[in-house]
Design an enzyme around this catalytic site. Structure first.
Site, PDB file in Angstrom:
ATOM      1  N   ASP A  60       2.522   7.495   9.211  1.00  0.00           N
ATOM      2  CA  ASP A  60       3.268   7.032   8.026  1.00  0.00           C
ATOM      3  C   ASP A  60       4.409   7.959   7.617  1.00  0.00           C
ATOM      4  OD1 ASP A  60       2.083   4.533   6.940  1.00  0.00           O
ATOM      5  OD2 ASP A  60       0.242   5.710   6.936  1.00  0.00           O
ATOM      6  N   ASP A  66       7.076   9.510  -0.549  1.00  0.00           N
ATOM      7  CA  ASP A  66       5.776   9.797  -1.156  1.00  0.00           C
ATOM      8  C   ASP A  66       5.446  11.288  -1.212  1.00  0.00           C
ATOM      9  OD1 ASP A  66       5.135   7.127  -1.702  1.00  0.00           O
ATOM     10  OD2 ASP A  66       4.669   6.789   0.410  1.00  0.00           O
ATOM     11  N   ARG A 130      -3.354   5.319  -5.462  1.00  0.00           N
ATOM     12  CA  ARG A 130      -2.904   6.565  -4.825  1.00  0.00           C
ATOM     13  C   ARG A 130      -2.682   7.728  -5.801  1.00  0.00           C
ATOM     14  NH1 ARG A 130      -0.618   5.400   0.315  1.00  0.00           N
ATOM     15  NH2 ARG A 130      -1.997   3.832   1.215  1.00  0.00           N
ATOM     16  N   HIS A 160       2.257   0.762  -5.043  1.00  0.00           N
ATOM     17  CA  HIS A 160       2.845   1.816  -5.881  1.00  0.00           C
ATOM     18  C   HIS A 160       3.585   1.229  -7.084  1.00  0.00           C
ATOM     19  CE1 HIS A 160       3.068   4.395  -2.010  1.00  0.00           C
ATOM     20  NE2 HIS A 160       2.236   5.008  -2.822  1.00  0.00           N
ATOM     21  N   CYS A 247      11.126   3.987  -0.072  1.00  0.00           N
ATOM     22  CA  CYS A 247      10.194   4.962   0.530  1.00  0.00           C
ATOM     23  C   CYS A 247      10.727   5.692   1.744  1.00  0.00           C
ATOM     24  CB  CYS A 247       8.852   4.330   0.872  1.00  0.00           C
ATOM     25  SG  CYS A 247       8.868   2.614   1.165  1.00  0.00           S
TER      26      CYS A 247
HETATM   27  C1  CIR Z   1       1.040   3.890   3.071  1.00  0.00           C
HETATM   28  O1  CIR Z   1       0.140   3.071   2.898  1.00  0.00           O
HETATM   29  O2  CIR Z   1       0.999   5.005   2.588  1.00  0.00           O
HETATM   30  C2  CIR Z   1       2.201   3.484   3.947  1.00  0.00           C
HETATM   31  N1  CIR Z   1       1.760   2.599   4.966  1.00  0.00           N
HETATM   32  C3  CIR Z   1       3.289   2.838   3.115  1.00  0.00           C
HETATM   33  C4  CIR Z   1       3.898   3.778   2.123  1.00  0.00           C
HETATM   34  C5  CIR Z   1       5.052   3.176   1.406  1.00  0.00           C
HETATM   35  N2  CIR Z   1       5.579   4.109   0.487  1.00  0.00           N
HETATM   36  C6  CIR Z   1       6.221   3.773  -0.621  1.00  0.00           C
HETATM   37  O3  CIR Z   1       6.344   2.608  -0.938  1.00  0.00           O
HETATM   38  N3  CIR Z   1       6.656   4.756  -1.382  1.00  0.00           N
END
Ligand code: CIR
Length: 256
Positions: A60, A66, A130, A160, A247
């Site tokens: 990821d 993130d 999260r 999120h 992201c």
């Molecule tokens: C996750 O589940 O952490 C990743 N597959 C997707 C993260 C996406 N991040 C975001 O929207 N800030």
């Protein structure tokens, strides 16, 4: 000037975390191309790109948003809610130590950058699967000294906070009211996503232009009607990993 940290797509992108979506095979070549187009759009808007190399063992890791929340005064390095993603912070912290004082979110707090929406001096933290209350409390402790107002916001049915609401101008937010109580954003002008496009609330505002997926034509029409300048792109493969436009970068101000 604006600088963006991005990271190339992992060859193991198909092993990404998934929470609300079923697994669909991601075409890696196509995802790499879409990510490249994304970086090109940022460059065309005058953003300098620091493109980190792919992390094979961290599926990821393209979703750099993130891993940190960057303010003029400090970069907060997060402690991601998904354990499989915690190895992603080290290289991001190293990069930011060139530009900012860095502070780390400490256990048992968890925080994903995707849960942090900064609007001027207002910092909204999504309480999601999260990001927890301790994460909110640590953000409060770190940021009030710089004059930020930090507030927790409940979100549901999405990954999120920024899946449910993002900034599309200085004073206007794009929101999916099915995933978040819109009365929490009374002081802003709001555009709602078209109800048939629940994933449409994530746009990336850079220099008065909105970078936005081409998958949501009805919401796009609403944005254009509101006079917002939009640059569309195809992120269909990235979306299969529950990723969106915010992201894939960490954008911050650097001195010339
Ligand atoms: C996750 O589940 O952490 C990743 N597959 C997707 C993260 C996406 N991040 C975001 O929207 N800030």
């Amino acid at each position: 000037m604006l600088t963006a940290i991005t990271r190339k797509i992992s060859p193991n992108f198909n092993q990404c975390q998934l929470t609300h979506l079923g697994r669909q095979t991601i075409d890696i070549e196509k995802a790499i191309h879409q990510h490249h187009c994304y970086e090109n759009i940022l460059s065309s808007l005058g953003v300098e790109i620091i493109s980190l190399s792919a992390e094979e063992g961290l599926p990821d890791a393209v979703f750099v948003e993130d891993m940190a929340v960057v303010f003029d005064e400090v970069a907060v390095i997060t402690r991601p809610g998904a354990e499989s993603r915690r190895g992603e912070t080290a290289s991001i912290e190293k990069e930011f130590s060139n530009y900012r004082k860095t502070i780390r979110i400490q256990p048992p707090a968890t925080l994903d950058g995707g849960d942090v929406l900064v609007i001027g001096k207002k910092v909204c933290i999504g309480l999601s699967l999260r990001s927890n209350i301790k994460g909110l409390q640590q953000m409060h402790t770190h940021l009030t000294q710089y004059g930020y107002e930090v507030k927790g916001v409940e979100v549901h049915d999405c990954l999120h906070l920024k899946s449910a609401v993002t900034r599309v101008t200085d004073h206007m937010l794009l929101i999916n009211p099915a995933w978040i109580d819109k009365s929490q954003f009374k002081e802003f002008d709001l555009i709602e996503v078209d109800p048939s496009e629940p994933y449409a609330a994530n746009g990336l505002l850079v220099s008065n232009q909105l970078i936005y997926p081409n998958a949501y034509p009805k919401t796009l029409a609403r944005l254009q009607q509101a006079g917002i300048k939009v640059i569309t792109l195809d992120i269909s493969e990235i979306a299969k990993a529950e990723g969106a436009v915010t992201c894939c970068s960490l954008i911050f101000q650097t001195k010339q």
